[in-house]
Write a protein that holds these residues in place. Structure first.
Motif, PDB file in Angstrom:
ATOM      1  N   GLY A 237      -4.441 119.879 142.616  1.00 41.88           N
ATOM      2  CA  GLY A 237      -5.292 119.262 141.610  1.00 41.88           C
ATOM      3  C   GLY A 237      -5.474 120.165 140.411  1.00 41.88           C
ATOM      4  N   GLY A 238      -6.423 119.820 139.545  1.00 43.58           N
ATOM      5  CA  GLY A 238      -6.677 120.617 138.356  1.00 43.58           C
ATOM      6  C   GLY A 238      -6.550 119.802 137.084  1.00 43.58           C
ATOM      7  N   TYR A 239      -7.019 120.345 135.979  1.00 35.77           N
ATOM      8  CA  TYR A 239      -6.964 119.632 134.713  1.00 35.77           C
ATOM      9  C   TYR A 239      -6.923 120.636 133.569  1.00 35.77           C
ATOM     10  N   PRO A 240      -6.089 120.491 132.565  1.00 39.79           N
ATOM     11  CA  PRO A 240      -5.188 119.341 132.317  1.00 39.79           C
ATOM     12  C   PRO A 240      -3.803 119.488 132.977  1.00 39.79           C
TER      13      PRO A 240
ATOM     14  N   LEU B 145     -11.920 122.237 139.253  1.00 39.82           N
ATOM     15  CA  LEU B 145     -12.575 121.678 138.074  1.00 39.82           C
ATOM     16  C   LEU B 145     -13.041 120.263 138.386  1.00 39.82           C
ATOM     17  N   GLU B 146     -14.208 119.902 137.886  1.00 35.93           N
ATOM     18  CA  GLU B 146     -14.786 118.597 138.189  1.00 35.93           C
ATOM     19  C   GLU B 146     -13.985 117.451 137.580  1.00 35.93           C
ATOM     20  N   GLU B 147     -13.151 117.729 136.570  1.00 40.89           N
ATOM     21  CA  GLU B 147     -12.460 116.661 135.858  1.00 40.89           C
ATOM     22  C   GLU B 147     -11.309 116.043 136.648  1.00 40.89           C
ATOM     23  N   TYR B 148     -10.925 116.629 137.798  1.00 37.57           N
ATOM     24  CA  TYR B 148      -9.725 116.146 138.471  1.00 37.57           C
ATOM     25  C   TYR B 148     -10.029 115.746 139.913  1.00 37.57           C
ATOM     26  N   ASN B 149      -9.277 114.752 140.389  1.00 39.21           N
ATOM     27  CA  ASN B 149      -9.439 114.261 141.760  1.00 39.21           C
ATOM     28  C   ASN B 149      -8.496 115.029 142.681  1.00 39.21           C
TER      29      ASN B 149
ATOM     30  N   VAL C  76      -4.383 113.097 151.204  1.00 44.67           N
ATOM     31  CA  VAL C  76      -5.768 112.692 151.450  1.00 44.67           C
ATOM     32  C   VAL C  76      -6.587 113.121 150.248  1.00 44.67           C
ATOM     33  N   HIS C  77      -7.165 112.163 149.557  1.00 44.88           N
ATOM     34  CA  HIS C  77      -7.899 112.474 148.334  1.00 44.88           C
ATOM     35  C   HIS C  77      -9.303 112.994 148.648  1.00 44.88           C
ATOM     36  N   LEU C  78      -9.868 113.691 147.675  1.00 47.99           N
ATOM     37  CA  LEU C  78     -11.181 114.312 147.823  1.00 47.99           C
ATOM     38  C   LEU C  78     -12.238 113.307 148.269  1.00 47.99           C
ATOM     39  N   SER C  79     -12.121 112.082 147.798  1.00 44.79           N
ATOM     40  CA  SER C  79     -13.108 111.054 148.115  1.00 44.79           C
ATOM     41  C   SER C  79     -12.890 110.426 149.483  1.00 44.79           C
ATOM     42  N   GLU C  80     -11.813 110.837 150.157  1.00 46.61           N
ATOM     43  CA  GLU C  80     -11.423 110.139 151.387  1.00 46.61           C
ATOM     44  C   GLU C  80     -11.586 110.971 152.664  1.00 46.61           C
ATOM     45  N   GLY C  81     -12.188 112.123 152.594  1.00 47.49           N
ATOM     46  CA  GLY C  81     -12.333 112.801 153.871  1.00 47.49           C
ATOM     47  C   GLY C  81     -12.465 114.308 153.840  1.00 47.49           C
ATOM     48  N   PHE C  82     -12.582 114.936 152.668  1.00 46.40           N
ATOM     49  CA  PHE C  82     -12.842 116.373 152.681  1.00 46.40           C
ATOM     50  C   PHE C  82     -13.712 116.736 151.484  1.00 46.40           C
TER      51      PHE C  82
END
Length: 587
Positions: free
Chosen positions: A32-35, A79-83, A102-108
């Protein structure tokens, strides 16, 4: 997952429907990360932390299934800007056969350890009496909803996380709030029984460590380290209490010799203060010659903790002694070199090597070590060591997974003959050398007592070890003064047969840091052959006539300057010699 502080965690991966006899490769990372998205994690693989996928090989079980644990750590601030997500891949040879994310919102969850999480730490034991630690066990921390909120593996787990390596010890990053239970699993994912000193639930405070064990015997040593018959010895015990105040503790020291045991002494403590160390000393008088197993038991109304060490009294050196130890390897596996220091040929059939937890036979058949010859006891094969050190190491006893685990901070290793008599004991410490990974501890002289730190030092060869070869810092005796010589005195780099100058030196130190510079007549340094590098008592270097920029130096007289600093006393000495760089000689 702990963000940016690099607290390791583990991910359990289970695969189904694979070919049992095939080799697959498995990779996982946090992405992950941004940009500019990229990996923010490292994975422990091949005895080091590596970025990206860091693929490792595995072979499925006969059922075609497989379960594995992947140690990871977060090394870049999210960084908060990226999933963010965890990405998995399985390869067969070079072909991808499975990929998932596995995305951040899906289990960790990625935890900020300053405000969102703390650490749960302690020791896991095999039994309710809390006397036998449970090493290399996977731990799953669960909250009140029975969700997994942290996972790791107990020590000694072979992972360099720069914390305690006491067997059974763990430290897990978990979110704030209550941890309601710990679940223990083996490497195949099967549930197993494990016990901690303080029962759940545990309250986690941001940025702090919550302990689940009562206290630890951190150290057990003896003063003096090398007693002789008739001497007295002080048994030194260091206790650490990581939690609440403990009252009314009894500390008992006993010894075992030739299957017989007896008490050395007992000390009563009114209390062991919270978050503090306490020192206990028990005197032992009128010692007799022999090999002793010393056991210390610390008892309260609730807990019993035990620690073992070994002490040899009299005849401090056997015929076979430890000569070199690779306890912190990078790619060779751990190994120990032994040497026959006497004039007799010795059969080591049914000899054993052991630490305080593990005992392993070295040779089940007759094997004779000739006088002054070496042998290596290793996790890896002779072929592996040959590929790493670019020469044949000679005799290698490959013990594989049975090889005793060598702790990075220090450990006690024992070699016993067929009758169970101790031939040598070493209580090495990381501070005996330069603490670098991939660099062995070498013994300077096998006829000097083993547990003298000044008799050991780091290997100074480029390969980092000399298994089966003479130690790089070996010294029969220490000369009284420094010797510096150059041969030939006159040389020409452009002439066949006289193209290099060999510079030899011998120091009055067994371990030193050395500078070896070449100066021109105006006092300008033209070449740094050795620049503050570790060295044994003697060595050779070559000057080819070229300067540090890669250009051939002009003809003339040059000064060879040697400076050496003793690693122990920091005494500094220097010596000079001259060499002449001549013009091209006629053919």
């Amino acid at each position: 997952m702990a963000a940016s502080d690099s607290t390791p965690f583990v991910i359990k991966v289970t695969a189904f429907g694979l070919e049992p006899d095939s080799i697959y490769r498995f990779g996982v990372y946090v992405y992950g990360g941004y940009p500019s998205p990229g990996a923010i994690s490292q994975r422990w693989a091949d005895e080091d932390w590596k970025g990206g996928y860091a693929y490792t090989d595995f072979t499925p079980y006969e059922t075609g299934n497989w379960c594995g644990w992947a140690p990871l750590r977060i090394v870049k601030k999210p960084l908060e800007e990226y999933n963010y997500y965890i990405k998995f891949k399985v390869k067969k040879e070079t072909t991808d056969i499975f990929e998932s994310a596995v995305h951040l919102s899906e289990g960790f969850q990625i935890i900020n350890m300053n405000s969102e999480g703390g650490w749960l730490a302690g020791i896991v034991f095999r039994d309710l009496t809390l006397t036998t630690p449970y090493p290399n066990v996977n731990i799953l921390a669960k909250n009140s909803e029975n969700h997994i909120v942290g996972a790791y593996v107990t020590e000694n787990n072979g992972i360099d996380e720069e914390n305690s390596n006491i067997p059974g010890y763990f430290c897990i990053a978990v979110p704030n709030g209550h941890i309601n239970s710990l679940e223990f699993q083996d490497m195949e994912g099967n549930p197993i029984a494990g016990y901690t000193g303080i029962s759940s639930p545990w309250e986690i405070t941001p940025g702090e460590t919550t302990w689940v064990d009562p206290f630890l015997i951190k150290d057990l040593t003896f003063t003096p380290e090398n007693p002789q018959p008739g001497n007295s010895v002080m048994v030194n015990i260091t206790l650490y209490n990581p939690a609440k105040v403990i009252h009314n503790m009894e500390v008992i020291a006993t010894y075992e010799k030739n299957q017989e045991s007896s008490e050395i002494g007992t000390v009563m403590l009114d209390s062991l203060p919270a978050y503090s160390y306490s020192s206990v000393k028990i005197a032992w008088h009128h010692l007799k010659k022999g090999n002793y197993k010393i056991k210390v038991l610390a008892k309260t109304d609730e807990f019993n903790i035990e620690r073992i060490n070994y002490l040899r009294i009299g005849e401090p050196l056997g015929d076979i002694v430890f000569n070199e130890i690779m306890y912190k390897p990078t790619n060779s596996g751990e190994w120990i070199e032994i040497i026959n220091r006497c004039l007799n040929t010795i059969n080591i059939k049914n000899w054993t090597i052991e630490d305080t937890k593990t005992k392993c036979p070295i040779a089940s058949e007759d094997y004779f070590i000739e006088p002054y010859n070496l042998a290596t006891i290793a996790e890896s094969t002779s072929e592996v060591l040959s590929s790493i050190y670019s020469y044949s190491p000679g005799t290698v006893f490959c013990l594989g997974s049975k090889f005793p685990s060598l702790n990075n901070e220090g450990d006690t290793i024992i070699i016993k003959d067929k009758d169970g008599e101790i031939q040598d004991i070493i209580r090495y410490k990381d501070s005996w050398g330069n603490k670098e990974k991939g660099v062995s501890l070498e013994r300077i002289n096998p006829n000097i007592y083993t547990n003298i730190s000044a008799n050991w030092g780091s290997c100074v060869t480029a390969s980092g070890g000399t298994p089966g070869n003479t130690n790089s810092i070996y010294a029969e005796h220490t000369p009284e003064k420094v010797i510096l010589s150059v041969s030939p005195k006159v040389f020409s780099p452009e002439t066949l047969g006289a193209d290099k100058a060999v510079i030899s030196y011998t120091l009055p130190f067994t371990k030193a840091y050395v500078r070896l510079y070449i100066y021109d007549r105006c006092g300008r340094c033209v070449r740094k052959l050795v620049d503050n590098s570790p060295s044994g008592a003697s060595s050779e270097q070559i000057w080819d006539g070229y300067n540090d920029k890669g250009n051939l130096s002009p003809i003339g007289v040059y000064i060879v300057y040697l400076e050496a600093k003793d690693q122990t006393s920091e005494k500094l000495i220097n010596k000079k010699a001259t060499v002449i760089l001549a013009k091209r000689l006629s053919k």
